[in-house]
Design a protein around this motif. Sequence first.
Motif, PDB file in Angstrom:
ATOM      1  N   UNK A  35      32.044  24.892  45.130  1.00 19.27           N
ATOM      2  CA  UNK A  35      30.651  25.077  45.519  1.00 19.27           C
ATOM      3  C   UNK A  35      30.202  26.534  45.374  1.00 19.27           C
ATOM      4  N   UNK A  36      31.117  27.423  44.985  1.00 19.52           N
ATOM      5  CA  UNK A  36      30.784  28.846  44.834  1.00 19.52           C
ATOM      6  C   UNK A  36      31.028  29.349  43.412  1.00 19.52           C
ATOM      7  N   UNK A  37      31.971  28.729  42.736  1.00 19.36           N
ATOM      8  CA  UNK A  37      32.246  29.099  41.343  1.00 19.36           C
ATOM      9  C   UNK A  37      33.165  30.294  41.182  1.00 19.36           C
ATOM     10  N   UNK A  38      33.551  30.926  42.286  1.00 23.77           N
ATOM     11  CA  UNK A  38      34.441  32.107  42.158  1.00 23.77           C
ATOM     12  C   UNK A  38      35.899  31.675  42.080  1.00 23.77           C
ATOM     13  N   UNK A  39      36.749  32.627  41.658  1.00 21.37           N
ATOM     14  CA  UNK A  39      38.177  32.337  41.503  1.00 21.37           C
ATOM     15  C   UNK A  39      38.953  32.812  42.724  1.00 21.37           C
ATOM     16  N   UNK A  40      39.959  32.061  43.100  1.00 22.05           N
ATOM     17  CA  UNK A  40      40.881  32.513  44.146  1.00 22.05           C
ATOM     18  C   UNK A  40      41.708  33.668  43.583  1.00 22.05           C
ATOM     19  N   UNK A  41      42.124  34.602  44.443  1.00 20.19           N
ATOM     20  CA  UNK A  41      42.946  35.724  43.973  1.00 20.19           C
ATOM     21  C   UNK A  41      44.385  35.259  43.731  1.00 20.19           C
ATOM     22  N   UNK A  42      44.571  34.430  42.717  1.00 15.58           N
ATOM     23  CA  UNK A  42      45.870  33.766  42.521  1.00 15.58           C
ATOM     24  C   UNK A  42      47.048  34.733  42.323  1.00 15.58           C
ATOM     25  N   UNK A  43      46.884  35.835  41.554  1.00 15.73           N
ATOM     26  CA  UNK A  43      48.039  36.726  41.410  1.00 15.73           C
ATOM     27  C   UNK A  43      48.507  37.279  42.763  1.00 15.73           C
ATOM     28  N   UNK A  44      47.552  37.683  43.611  1.00 15.83           N
ATOM     29  CA  UNK A  44      47.920  38.216  44.926  1.00 15.83           C
ATOM     30  C   UNK A  44      48.519  37.112  45.798  1.00 15.83           C
ATOM     31  N   UNK A  45      47.983  35.909  45.706  1.00 17.45           N
ATOM     32  CA  UNK A  45      48.511  34.794  46.508  1.00 17.45           C
ATOM     33  C   UNK A  45      49.942  34.467  46.093  1.00 17.45           C
TER      34      UNK A  45
END
Length: 406
Positions: free
Chosen positions: A186-196
């Motif tokens: 619903x926001x279109x942004x990406x999760x900070x996957x490398x940091x996660x």
Amino acid sequence: MELLDKLAANLEALADKNLIRKRRTVETPCGPRVTVEGRELLAFCSNDYLGLAAHPAVTAALKEGTDLYGAGSGASHLISGHSRAHALLEERLAEFVGSSLVEVRALYFSTGYMANLAAITALAAGDKDTEIFSEALNHASLIDGARLARTTVKVYPHADVEALDELLGTSRAVNKIVVTDSVFSMDGNLAPLPALLALCEKHGAWLVVDDAHGFGTLGTNGSGALEHFGLRSPYLVYIGTLGKAAGVGGAFVAAHATVIETLVQRARPYIFTTAAPPALAHALLTSLDIIAGAEGRERRSHLAGLVAQWHDGLQLTGWRALPSQTAIQPVVIGANDATMAAAAALYQRGIWVGGIRPPTVPADSARLRVTLSAGHTAADVARLIDAVNEVNAEINTHMERSRDGT
Ligand SMILES: *Cc1c(COP(=O)(O)O)cnc(C)c1O
């Protein structure tokens, strides 16, 4: 009849809050132009991000699939419903996302909703020593999966890597599972996957990534968010859905072969349901060829151009276009009634954009959810931009007038 009275009262309460949802019946294939009640609309609300849902090669493959395998699978995968088409698709999917995972295998599901329920419950292993760490804006199916796992669930604030670090650090659970959307729907942004992922490796946790909106659209080859960020880890469990950018239906879980074998043996949403029609799996082989090939690259680059065009052209007052770089382009309005008025005004102009209200989004953040597709032309997007700018001005003027009592 007491129950009916109660249900009717609940529905009325929804209506009072302007939260009743309506379905519109579409008479044509999914695409930039659809017919609803005899009227042609320019649609910006499907998740068919690459325009494959009605792609001639994909629909031809679907027909070929029914010639080869018939209409239905007839049974669940573990009885007799597992077709060669499913097996070929799973091999192809494992290969496609394989560079991000270790000893990878893929498992095809009828829907992403079920894949998420299965992945989370199977990893939790019915074990009281498991803790699930769930991102605040996760999709409903991940939330339901965590509930179904019947173990402790901790919700961490949206994209808050430090808060998650602290939660993981203080957890005494033996099995720790972090669960997140890759692209927030619903926001279109990406999760900070490398940091996660770095956090997960530090704390010995697993990372479950729901890439419903990234598979097909992210990465040079279109294999999704893991490719986009260049991630690789044995602690990743990847879920891609196949009814959005891939244009057909179903989903898959890709992970270490032991995780996948656990799903086959233990996951109730996998075991106790009829296998999807094999023709769908057959058609998906063609979708994957398109996604991974030159045409897929062209479609992703055309889509990126439309995203840039959208941001360049908007001139909004009071409303907030989120800075998303994906095909999901929300315009946050806030109030439910203003959002639905905006969607209705666009519809009047022949443009179909979904209005999204709570509980799908947090209270007071109702929004238009514009989705762009490689199927759209620059002229389509220009028409959309003009209409959104106009409707924004019109609704603001209307609100000023009612405030001034004129
Ligand atoms: C659509 C979606 C799902 C569910 O996938 P289906 O195949 O539609 O059931 C899961 N997660 C996210 C983030 C989604 O957007």
